[in-house]
Design a protein around this motif. Structure first.
Motif, mmCIF file in Angstrom:
data_model
loop_
_atom_site.group_PDB
_atom_site.id
_atom_site.type_symbol
_atom_site.label_atom_id
_atom_site.label_comp_id
_atom_site.label_asym_id
_atom_site.label_seq_id
_atom_site.Cartn_x
_atom_site.Cartn_y
_atom_site.Cartn_z
ATOM 1 N N ALA A 91 0.628 -1.326 -0.108
ATOM 2 C CA ALA A 91 0.039 -0.002 0.014
ATOM 3 C C ALA A 91 0.700 1.253 -0.014
ATOM 4 O O ALA A 91 0.660 2.369 -0.784
ATOM 5 N N ALA A 92 1.905 1.202 0.834
ATOM 6 C CA ALA A 92 2.600 2.536 0.840
ATOM 7 C C ALA A 92 3.264 2.672 -0.418
ATOM 8 O O ALA A 92 3.469 3.976 -0.790
ATOM 9 N N HIS A 93 4.004 1.754 -0.994
ATOM 10 C CA HIS A 93 4.787 1.835 -2.132
ATOM 11 C C HIS A 93 3.975 2.212 -3.426
ATOM 12 O O HIS A 93 4.027 3.281 -4.157
ATOM 13 N N THR A 94 2.553 1.830 -3.554
ATOM 14 C CA THR A 94 1.720 1.860 -4.424
ATOM 15 C C THR A 94 1.148 3.671 -4.168
ATOM 16 O O THR A 94 1.247 4.259 -5.421
ATOM 17 N N ALA A 95 0.722 3.830 -2.862
ATOM 18 C CA ALA A 95 0.443 5.198 -2.581
ATOM 19 C C ALA A 95 1.509 6.352 -3.135
ATOM 20 O O ALA A 95 1.578 7.255 -3.907
ATOM 21 N N MET A 96 2.892 5.774 -2.851
ATOM 22 C CA MET A 96 3.969 6.873 -3.186
ATOM 23 C C MET A 96 3.977 7.182 -4.716
ATOM 24 O O MET A 96 4.230 8.284 -5.118
ATOM 25 N N LEU A 97 3.997 5.935 -5.540
ATOM 26 C CA LEU A 97 4.117 5.875 -6.912
ATOM 27 C C LEU A 97 2.881 6.860 -7.568
ATOM 28 O O LEU A 97 3.146 7.575 -8.496
ATOM 29 N N ILE A 98 1.799 6.432 -6.839
ATOM 30 C CA ILE A 98 0.548 7.469 -7.375
ATOM 31 C C ILE A 98 0.653 8.763 -7.131
ATOM 32 O O ILE A 98 0.303 9.673 -7.895
ATOM 33 N N ILE A 99 1.253 9.280 -5.977
ATOM 34 C CA ILE A 99 1.509 10.694 -5.687
ATOM 35 C C ILE A 99 2.500 11.089 -6.475
ATOM 36 O O ILE A 99 2.228 12.200 -7.096
ATOM 37 N N ALA A 100 3.738 10.499 -6.975
ATOM 38 C CA ALA A 100 4.505 10.955 -7.819
ATOM 39 C C ALA A 100 3.943 11.080 -9.114
ATOM 40 O O ALA A 100 4.066 12.224 -9.606
ATOM 41 N N SER A 118 6.036 29.014 -8.144
ATOM 42 C CA SER A 118 7.164 28.450 -8.602
ATOM 43 C C SER A 118 7.256 27.197 -9.119
ATOM 44 O O SER A 118 7.044 26.049 -8.410
ATOM 45 N N THR A 119 7.569 27.047 -10.578
ATOM 46 C CA THR A 119 7.807 25.910 -11.147
ATOM 47 C C THR A 119 8.855 24.912 -10.448
ATOM 48 O O THR A 119 8.985 23.777 -10.515
ATOM 49 N N SER A 120 10.104 25.802 -10.089
ATOM 50 C CA SER A 120 11.234 24.967 -9.607
ATOM 51 C C SER A 120 10.977 24.265 -8.448
ATOM 52 O O SER A 120 11.170 23.369 -8.060
ATOM 53 N N ALA A 121 10.010 25.154 -7.575
ATOM 54 C CA ALA A 121 9.769 24.400 -6.319
ATOM 55 C C ALA A 121 8.753 23.047 -6.538
ATOM 56 O O ALA A 121 9.054 22.291 -5.554
ATOM 57 N N ARG A 122 7.832 23.309 -7.556
ATOM 58 C CA ARG A 122 7.090 22.163 -7.843
ATOM 59 C C ARG A 122 8.101 20.950 -8.268
ATOM 60 O O ARG A 122 7.758 19.878 -7.966
ATOM 61 N N VAL A 123 8.967 21.367 -9.094
ATOM 62 C CA VAL A 123 9.811 20.402 -9.840
ATOM 63 C C VAL A 123 10.823 19.621 -8.578
ATOM 64 O O VAL A 123 10.976 18.261 -8.431
ATOM 65 N N ILE A 124 11.039 20.545 -7.599
ATOM 66 C CA ILE A 124 11.793 20.095 -6.327
ATOM 67 C C ILE A 124 10.942 19.011 -5.636
ATOM 68 O O ILE A 124 11.262 18.057 -4.894
ATOM 69 N N GLY A 125 9.744 19.468 -5.377
ATOM 70 C CA GLY A 125 8.645 18.691 -4.582
ATOM 71 C C GLY A 125 8.671 17.174 -5.357
ATOM 72 O O GLY A 125 8.692 16.171 -4.604
ATOM 73 N N VAL A 126 8.606 17.256 -6.711
ATOM 74 C CA VAL A 126 8.328 16.139 -7.256
ATOM 75 C C VAL A 126 9.707 15.083 -6.993
ATOM 76 O O VAL A 126 9.599 13.857 -6.697
ATOM 77 N N LEU A 127 10.865 15.832 -7.367
ATOM 78 C CA LEU A 127 12.090 15.106 -6.865
ATOM 79 C C LEU A 127 12.129 14.453 -5.760
ATOM 80 O O LEU A 127 12.690 13.217 -5.339
ATOM 81 N N CYS A 128 11.633 15.251 -4.602
ATOM 82 C CA CYS A 128 11.505 14.754 -3.366
ATOM 83 C C CYS A 128 10.808 13.483 -3.077
ATOM 84 O O CYS A 128 11.270 12.695 -2.576
ATOM 85 N N ILE A 129 9.752 13.549 -3.644
ATOM 86 C CA ILE A 129 8.739 12.348 -3.553
ATOM 87 C C ILE A 129 9.403 11.121 -4.445
ATOM 88 O O ILE A 129 9.471 10.119 -3.755
ATOM 89 N N LEU A 130 10.039 11.455 -5.488
ATOM 90 C CA LEU A 130 10.662 10.340 -6.071
ATOM 91 C C LEU A 130 11.855 9.647 -5.345
ATOM 92 O O LEU A 130 12.122 8.371 -5.344
ATOM 93 N N GLY A 131 12.735 10.628 -4.541
ATOM 94 C CA GLY A 131 13.636 10.336 -3.851
ATOM 95 C C GLY A 131 13.054 9.353 -2.748
ATOM 96 O O GLY A 131 13.603 8.232 -2.180
ATOM 97 N N GLY A 132 11.963 9.844 -2.255
ATOM 98 C CA GLY A 132 11.184 8.675 -1.049
ATOM 99 C C GLY A 132 10.823 7.424 -1.569
ATOM 100 O O GLY A 132 11.154 6.499 -0.729
ATOM 101 N N VAL A 133 10.316 7.382 -2.993
ATOM 102 C CA VAL A 133 10.068 6.203 -3.499
ATOM 103 C C VAL A 133 11.361 5.305 -3.608
ATOM 104 O O VAL A 133 11.243 4.314 -3.323
ATOM 105 N N TRP A 134 12.361 5.739 -4.050
ATOM 106 C CA TRP A 134 13.663 5.050 -4.061
ATOM 107 C C TRP A 134 14.032 4.750 -2.929
ATOM 108 O O TRP A 134 14.307 3.428 -2.634
ATOM 109 N N VAL A 135 14.202 5.646 -1.774
ATOM 110 C CA VAL A 135 14.586 5.220 -0.625
ATOM 111 C C VAL A 135 13.547 3.971 0.290
ATOM 112 O O VAL A 135 14.114 3.097 0.975
ATOM 113 N N ALA A 136 12.302 3.966 0.055
ATOM 114 C CA ALA A 136 11.523 3.204 0.782
ATOM 115 C C ALA A 136 11.488 1.665 -0.191
ATOM 116 O O ALA A 136 10.756 0.807 0.233
#
Length: 146
Positions: A91-100, A118-136
């Motif tokens: 569930a957590a991995h699915t949720a993170m990927l869906i949110i990404a 800010s587009t750059s802030a949004r892109v950084i937010g997406v990168l943080c989510i993808l980083g969380g998916v990678w770590v998890a």
């Protein structure tokens, strides 16, 4: 603003719970059948609510562009995919990927429609989510060898 934020968090909690419940139903049926039951019971539920409080036929559907109705088929694919994925990756991995995926599409739509902010802030937010998916994702076979 706090009420809206709390409502958004509650909606997110309900989405996570809904995905988990549908994933469990998919284990007893199939992803497509669980999606069918999800939508059928949801239709009955929203019809009862709308008939009770009003607003079921309050608009003019013919005024909407044809593509405005694509949300239904897209929602079916979303629910069936979630039902299929949760038993396989959790569930957590699915949720993170869906949110990404939601964040990526949201950023692209904001860029396309030139939304303020800010587009750059949004892109950084997406990168943080993808980083969380990678770590998890957990250790891989290669990580365990070392």
């Amino acid at each position: 603003m706090i009420v809206y934020a709390a409502l958004a968090v509650l909606a997110g909690l309900l989405v996570g719970l809904s995905r988990q419940i549908n994933g469990r139903l998919a284990l007893s049926t199939s992803a497509l059948e669980s999606s069918f039951w999800n939508h059928l019971i949801g239709l009955v539920f929203i019809t009862c609510i709308a008939l009770t409080i009003g607003g079921l036929f309050a608009g003019t559907p013919g005024d909407a562009p044809w593509w405005a109705y694509l949300g239904g088929p897209i929602g079916v694919v979303f629910i069936a995919a979630g039902s299929w994925l949760i038993p396989r990756i959790g569930a957590a991995h699915t949720a993170m990927l869906i949110i990404a995926g939601q964040m990526i599409s949201g950023v692209l739509l904001d860029i396309f429609f030139k939304a303020p902010g800010s587009t750059s802030a949004r892109v950084i937010g997406v990168l943080c989510i993808l980083g969380g998916v990678w770590v998890a994702r957990g250790p891989t076979k290669r990580d365990k060898k070392g």
